[in-house]
Motif scaffolding. Structure first.
Motif, short mmCIF file in Angstrom:
data_model
loop_
_atom_site.label_atom_id
_atom_site.label_comp_id
_atom_site.label_asym_id
_atom_site.label_seq_id
_atom_site.Cartn_x
_atom_site.Cartn_y
_atom_site.Cartn_z
N ASN A 68 0.83 -1.19 0.00
CA ASN A 68 0.00 0.00 0.00
C ASN A 68 0.88 1.25 0.00
O ASN A 68 1.08 1.87 -1.02
CB ASN A 68 -0.95 -0.04 1.21
CG ASN A 68 -2.05 0.97 1.11
OD1 ASN A 68 -2.09 1.77 0.18
ND2 ASN A 68 -2.95 0.98 2.06
N CYS A 69 1.45 1.59 1.16
CA CYS A 69 2.11 2.89 1.30
C CYS A 69 3.46 2.98 0.60
O CYS A 69 3.90 4.04 0.19
CB CYS A 69 2.30 3.21 2.77
SG CYS A 69 3.50 2.13 3.58
N GLU A 71 6.26 2.90 2.00
CA GLU A 71 7.24 3.62 2.82
C GLU A 71 7.23 3.15 4.27
O GLU A 71 7.39 3.93 5.18
CB GLU A 71 7.01 5.14 2.73
CG GLU A 71 5.60 5.56 3.05
CD GLU A 71 5.39 7.06 2.91
OE1 GLU A 71 6.35 7.78 2.63
OE2 GLU A 71 4.24 7.49 3.11
N ALA A 76 1.38 -3.53 5.26
CA ALA A 76 0.72 -4.54 4.42
C ALA A 76 1.69 -5.48 3.70
O ALA A 76 1.33 -6.60 3.38
CB ALA A 76 -0.16 -3.84 3.39
N CYS A 77 2.89 -5.02 3.42
CA CYS A 77 3.79 -5.77 2.52
C CYS A 77 4.71 -6.74 3.25
O CYS A 77 5.70 -7.18 2.68
CB CYS A 77 4.62 -4.80 1.70
SG CYS A 77 5.82 -3.91 2.72
#
Ligand code: SF4
Ligand code: FES
Length: 260
Positions: A68-69, A71, A76-77
């Motif tokens: 998602n972000c 950063e 999520a990752c």
């Protein structure tokens, strides 16, 4: 492929543990990705998604994962990279041992490939009421003021991005146990310390004194070592042990504990 990649011809090899669906068997697949200076694991995954061909030239399906972000803020990752659970958006290829091994976190059920279902963690946050209930039907104005030192302390705990890494690192979180996990426990401490959140302090303490709560922590200390946000999880757990002991005695002796 950019001119620079064509010129250098340098590639990075990835070994990815794949699974087509929650019940499917897993298999390893290898991919060769053109190297770019400064690339992270997600940029390599994006290349593989666009070019779903294995290193030995066999067409395959695009690899799936969550993000998602980009950063290290949304959590999520998360996946297991070279054996260590961490965020793939902040994992730089130059800093990793090659070939780079990517696996889904094992604590959570696999949805597909590197994508896992983190509901267990979100359900635990619901169980401990990790929020401040407010009436949003009218303007409440500013919230209660907090001393600056306390605000700074609370900010550290509030940095939890529900990435699930502490669940993956904890030996007491598994499909056989109902342990709610380190992150939700630390959130209880955060919300119980907030001037408004303290209104529901007793409910949160009751929730973590029940099944799957504090007593399931084996004090392995893996969670605090693994947390990418440096959240003092074990300090939170120790503090909650004290708080629940006091709460238990107050309940037992029927003291008027709602006034403190
Ligand atoms: S406490 Fe740390 S490791 Fe655990 S979910 Fe939050 S950010 Fe991730
Ligand atoms: S994509 Fe948000 S933490 Fe990696």
């Amino acid at each position: 492929m950019t001119t620079q990649q064509v010129e250098t011809g340098k590639t990075v090899r990835f070994r990815i543990l794949r699974q087509d669906n929650p019940k499917g068997a897993s298999r390893w697949e290898e991919f060769e990705v053109p190297y770019r200076p400064g690339m992270n694991v997600i940029s390599a995954l994006m290349y593989i998604r666009q070019h779903p061909v294995t290193a030995d030239g066999k067409p395959t399906t695009p690899v799936t994962w969550d993000m998602n972000c980009l950063e290290e803020v949304c959590g999520a990752c998360s996946m297991v990279i070279n054996g260590r659970p961490r965020q793939s958006c902040s994992a730089l290829v130059d800093q990793l041992e090659h070939p780079i091994r990517l696996e889904p976190m094992k604590t959570f059920p696999v949805v597909r490939d590197l994508q896992v279902d983190r509901s267990r963690m979100f359900n635990a946050l619901k169980k401990v009421k990790a929020w401040i209930p407010i009436d949003g039907s009218y303007d409440l104005g500013e919230g209660p003021r907090m001393p600056e030192r306390k605000r700074q302390w609370a900010y550290e705990l509030s940095k939890c991005m529900t990435c699930g890494v502490c669940f993956e690192a904890c030996p007491n979180v598994s499909e056989k146990s109902s342990f709610i996990g380190p992150a939700p426990l630390s959130q209880v401490r955060l919300f119980n310390t907030h001037p408004t959140g303290a209104m529901n302090k007793d409910e949160r303490l009751d929730a973590i004194m029940g099944e799957g709560g504090l007593a399931n922590c084996g004090n392995s200390q893996n969670c605090v070592a693994a947390c990418p946000k440096g959240i003092p999880l074990t300090t939170s757990i120790a503090s909650l042990n004290r708080a629940t002991t006091v709460h238990m005695f107050r309940k037992f002796f029927g003291s008027d504990h709602m006034v403190d």
